[in-house]
Design a protein around this motif. Sequence first.
Motif, PDB file in Angstrom:
ATOM      1  N   PRO A 189     -23.688  58.355   4.942  1.00  0.00           N
ATOM      2  CA  PRO A 189     -22.681  57.890   5.300  1.00  0.00           C
ATOM      3  C   PRO A 189     -22.145  56.676   4.833  1.00  0.00           C
ATOM      4  CG  PRO A 189     -24.235  57.217   7.126  1.00  0.00           C
ATOM      5  CD  PRO A 189     -24.869  58.276   5.859  1.00  0.00           C
ATOM      6  N   ALA A 190     -20.657  56.597   4.808  1.00  0.00           N
ATOM      7  CA  ALA A 190     -20.051  55.413   4.045  1.00  0.00           C
ATOM      8  C   ALA A 190     -20.413  54.216   4.661  1.00  0.00           C
ATOM      9  CB  ALA A 190     -18.390  55.649   4.257  1.00  0.00           C
ATOM     10  N   ALA A 191     -20.892  54.245   6.078  1.00  0.00           N
ATOM     11  CA  ALA A 191     -21.304  52.979   6.706  1.00  0.00           C
ATOM     12  C   ALA A 191     -21.716  53.370   8.069  1.00  0.00           C
ATOM     13  CB  ALA A 191     -20.093  51.818   6.750  1.00  0.00           C
ATOM     14  N   ILE A 192     -22.658  52.497   8.433  1.00  0.00           N
ATOM     15  CA  ILE A 192     -23.242  52.533   9.734  1.00  0.00           C
ATOM     16  C   ILE A 192     -22.929  51.337  10.548  1.00  0.00           C
ATOM     17  CG2 ILE A 192     -25.503  52.614  10.924  1.00  0.00           C
ATOM     18  CD1 ILE A 192     -26.659  53.859   8.440  1.00  0.00           C
ATOM     19  N   GLY A 193     -22.465  51.676  12.015  1.00  0.00           N
ATOM     20  CA  GLY A 193     -22.161  50.905  12.838  1.00  0.00           C
ATOM     21  C   GLY A 193     -22.955  50.851  13.921  1.00  0.00           C
ATOM     22  N   ALA A 245     -18.135  50.407  12.071  1.00  0.00           N
ATOM     23  CA  ALA A 245     -18.608  50.765  10.664  1.00  0.00           C
ATOM     24  C   ALA A 245     -17.283  50.971  10.060  1.00  0.00           C
ATOM     25  CB  ALA A 245     -19.319  52.108  10.719  1.00  0.00           C
ATOM     26  N   ILE A 246     -16.130  51.789  10.397  1.00  0.00           N
ATOM     27  CA  ILE A 246     -14.997  52.032   9.728  1.00  0.00           C
ATOM     28  C   ILE A 246     -14.188  50.771   9.376  1.00  0.00           C
ATOM     29  CG2 ILE A 246     -12.710  53.094  10.028  1.00  0.00           C
ATOM     30  CD1 ILE A 246     -14.234  55.295  11.899  1.00  0.00           C
ATOM     31  N   GLN A 247     -14.176  49.841  10.259  1.00  0.00           N
ATOM     32  CA  GLN A 247     -13.613  48.513  10.054  1.00  0.00           C
ATOM     33  C   GLN A 247     -14.289  47.753   9.021  1.00  0.00           C
ATOM     34  OE1 GLN A 247     -13.570  46.801  13.899  1.00  0.00           O
ATOM     35  NE2 GLN A 247     -11.532  47.514  14.312  1.00  0.00           N
ATOM     36  N   GLY A 248     -15.613  47.997   8.897  1.00  0.00           N
ATOM     37  CA  GLY A 248     -16.178  47.100   7.975  1.00  0.00           C
ATOM     38  C   GLY A 248     -16.123  47.666   6.599  1.00  0.00           C
ATOM     39  N   VAL A 258     -13.354  49.974   5.471  1.00  0.00           N
ATOM     40  CA  VAL A 258     -11.931  49.941   4.769  1.00  0.00           C
ATOM     41  C   VAL A 258     -11.403  48.773   4.927  1.00  0.00           C
ATOM     42  CG1 VAL A 258     -11.591  52.394   5.919  1.00  0.00           C
ATOM     43  CG2 VAL A 258     -10.843  50.429   7.179  1.00  0.00           C
ATOM     44  N   LEU A 259     -11.859  47.435   5.705  1.00  0.00           N
ATOM     45  CA  LEU A 259     -11.538  46.295   5.492  1.00  0.00           C
ATOM     46  C   LEU A 259     -12.342  45.485   4.483  1.00  0.00           C
ATOM     47  CD1 LEU A 259     -10.418  45.330   8.995  1.00  0.00           C
ATOM     48  CD2 LEU A 259      -8.868  46.264   7.326  1.00  0.00           C
ATOM     49  N   ASP A 260     -13.411  46.109   3.744  1.00  0.00           N
ATOM     50  CA  ASP A 260     -14.165  45.475   3.005  1.00  0.00           C
ATOM     51  C   ASP A 260     -14.755  44.187   3.346  1.00  0.00           C
ATOM     52  OD1 ASP A 260     -15.698  45.180   0.733  1.00  0.00           O
ATOM     53  OD2 ASP A 260     -14.007  44.308  -0.645  1.00  0.00           O
ATOM     54  N   ARG A 261     -15.216  44.245   4.744  1.00  0.00           N
ATOM     55  CA  ARG A 261     -15.901  42.749   5.239  1.00  0.00           C
ATOM     56  C   ARG A 261     -17.152  42.542   4.826  1.00  0.00           C
ATOM     57  NH1 ARG A 261     -14.126  44.279  11.496  1.00  0.00           N
ATOM     58  NH2 ARG A 261     -11.928  43.485  11.423  1.00  0.00           N
ATOM     59  N   THR A 262     -17.344  41.377   4.602  1.00  0.00           N
ATOM     60  CA  THR A 262     -18.613  40.704   4.414  1.00  0.00           C
ATOM     61  C   THR A 262     -19.068  39.530   5.494  1.00  0.00           C
ATOM     62  OG1 THR A 262     -17.804  39.477   2.832  1.00  0.00           O
ATOM     63  CG2 THR A 262     -18.705  41.266   1.988  1.00  0.00           C
ATOM     64  N   GLY A 263     -17.823  39.158   6.242  1.00  0.00           N
ATOM     65  CA  GLY A 263     -18.248  38.301   7.189  1.00  0.00           C
ATOM     66  C   GLY A 263     -18.381  38.813   8.743  1.00  0.00           C
ATOM     67  N   SER A 264     -18.272  37.613   9.287  1.00  0.00           N
ATOM     68  CA  SER A 264     -18.355  37.856  11.131  1.00  0.00           C
ATOM     69  C   SER A 264     -17.461  38.977  11.555  1.00  0.00           C
ATOM     70  CB  SER A 264     -18.270  36.800  11.654  1.00  0.00           C
ATOM     71  OG  SER A 264     -18.665  37.001  13.199  1.00  0.00           O
ATOM     72  N   LEU A 265     -18.133  40.073  12.414  1.00  0.00           N
ATOM     73  CA  LEU A 265     -17.178  40.986  13.178  1.00  0.00           C
ATOM     74  C   LEU A 265     -16.560  40.055  14.359  1.00  0.00           C
ATOM     75  CD1 LEU A 265     -18.978  44.384  12.703  1.00  0.00           C
ATOM     76  CD2 LEU A 265     -16.709  43.675  11.725  1.00  0.00           C
ATOM     77  N   HIS A 266     -17.206  38.971  14.779  1.00  0.00           N
ATOM     78  CA  HIS A 266     -16.884  38.306  15.836  1.00  0.00           C
ATOM     79  C   HIS A 266     -16.084  37.152  15.825  1.00  0.00           C
ATOM     80  CE1 HIS A 266     -19.673  40.599  18.214  1.00  0.00           C
ATOM     81  NE2 HIS A 266     -20.441  40.618  17.252  1.00  0.00           N
ATOM     82  N   GLY A 267     -14.992  36.916  16.453  1.00  0.00           N
ATOM     83  CA  GLY A 267     -14.137  35.873  16.265  1.00  0.00           C
ATOM     84  C   GLY A 267     -13.185  35.974  15.010  1.00  0.00           C
ATOM     85  N   SER A 268     -13.294  37.005  14.308  1.00  0.00           N
ATOM     86  CA  SER A 268     -12.430  36.861  13.123  1.00  0.00           C
ATOM     87  C   SER A 268     -11.450  38.129  13.033  1.00  0.00           C
ATOM     88  CB  SER A 268     -13.096  36.849  11.752  1.00  0.00           C
ATOM     89  OG  SER A 268     -13.968  37.945  11.792  1.00  0.00           O
ATOM     90  N   GLN A 269     -11.113  38.750  14.201  1.00  0.00           N
ATOM     91  CA  GLN A 269     -10.383  39.893  14.287  1.00  0.00           C
ATOM     92  C   GLN A 269      -8.910  39.575  14.183  1.00  0.00           C
ATOM     93  OE1 GLN A 269     -12.652  41.546  13.530  1.00  0.00           O
ATOM     94  NE2 GLN A 269     -13.363  42.927  15.328  1.00  0.00           N
ATOM     95  N   ARG A 270      -8.207  40.161  13.239  1.00  0.00           N
ATOM     96  CA  ARG A 270      -6.872  40.043  13.096  1.00  0.00           C
ATOM     97  C   ARG A 270      -6.318  41.485  13.166  1.00  0.00           C
ATOM     98  NH1 ARG A 270      -5.780  36.627   8.028  1.00  0.00           N
ATOM     99  NH2 ARG A 270      -7.642  37.546   7.461  1.00  0.00           N
TER     100      ARG A 270
END
Length: 392
Positions: free
Chosen positions: A133-137, A366-369, A371-383
Motif C-alpha cells: 500500500p502507498a500508506a497504512i493508517g 493514511a490517504i491524508q498523510g 497526499v499531504l506529505d505529512r511528517t508531523g502530528s495528525l492531532h491539532g494541526s488539521q486545516r
Amino acid sequence: MAWKPSDDLSHTVALEVLLHGPLSRSDLARRLALAPATLTRISSELIDAGLFVEVPELAEKRTGRPSIPLDVIPGTHHFLGVKLSGDTLMAAVTDLRADILRYEEEPLASTSPVAVAAQIAALEARLRVDEPPAAIGIGLGGVVTDGRKVASAPFLHWQEVPLADLVEAACDAPVFVANDLTAFTESQHWFGVGRGHENFAVLTLGIGVGYGCVANGRLLANEDSGVGLVGHWPLDPFGPLCVKGHRGCAEGLLAIQSIERDVSTALNRPVGFEEAVELAEAGEPAAREILDASGRGLGRLVAAVANLTAPDMVVVGGEGVRLAEVAAASMRDGIRADRDPRASEVVVELVSGGNDSWCRGAAVIAIQGYVLDRTGSLHGSQRNPREIAEHR
C-alpha cells in the motif's frame, strides 16, 4: 505511481479534484480563482503525469458548450486502513477515495505491541492488491501523539507504544496512527456525508460514546482527543448508572453494554443489543421503554452539541447507530426538549456502524498523510485541505 504534483498550485488543484471531483475545468477555475490558461497548463501536466483523467462528457446545466470533467484515477493508489479493538484486528484495502476493495478481520493473537505489528503485516500481505500500500493508517481507542505513538490505549493496556515505528519495521509502507474517532470524523469530512461542509459534528455509539467536530473546515483536536470526555455528559438525573457510577450520563444511557444490561434486567434473561433493538421494534413494552429513554437521551446530547457548536448537521454512527433508527421519534423529542423553538431544525445524518466504517476512517488517515506529505502530528494541526496545500 507516486502522488507528486509539481508545485503547490498543482497540489491544490489535485486535492480539489480528489475531494470534490469530477469537476470541469471551468468549475475548477472558478472554485480556485485561477486564470483559464493557468488551469489548462496544470490540468495538462496532471493528465500527462497519470494523476488526472478526462471522464465521459457531461452537458452542464447552464447554456454553452459541454464541458469534459476531470477526475483522479482512484485505483492507481491503494491504502490499508486498520482498526484495533481490545481483541480484534480489522483491516480494509481502499483506493484513493477510501472506497473499500477488500476487508478482513480476525482475533488478536496477542496484545503485545510487537505481536500486533507482526499480525498487521501478515494481514496486509494477504489483502495486498498487486503491491504494498502507498500508506497504512491505524485507528484505535486511545490517545495518540504525533500521529505515531500511542500514549495510552486502555482496551489494549498500552502506554507509550511507538506503534508507527513497529509497523513500519514490519511493512514496506509509511504508517500514520490516530484515535479511531478522529479517523472516523475525517472520513466523513473528506469522503463522507460531511464532504463540502465547513461545520459539522460526529457522535458515535458503541462500547463508549464519542464526539468529533469539524469547524471552519478544520478538525478540532488536541492532546485530550481520545480521552472520551463526552461519554459522561449528564443527560438524565434519574437515568441508569454508568460503570463509573455516574447517573444518567451519555454512556449510562447510550452505550451498547448499558442498553444490554437494562433490557436483560427487565426481561430477566441475557439480551444482546441487536435483539434489544428488534424487541423494541416489535413493541415489547420493556425494551420499547428502555430504548425510547435512550433515544431521548441521545436527542438531548444532539441538542447540546448543536447548541454549543452550531453545526450544519450532526452525524451519528458507530455500532450502536440502530438506536437512532428505532428510537427516532424519541430522539427528536429529546432534541426539541433542549432546543429553543426559534432555532433552526437540527439535521441528523445516520451513517454505517459496521467495523468496515472504522477501517475506512483509518484508511483516510493514511490517504491524508500520503497526499499531504505529512511528517508531523495528525492531532491539532488539521486545516482545510486547500489551505494546507497553499501553505506547504
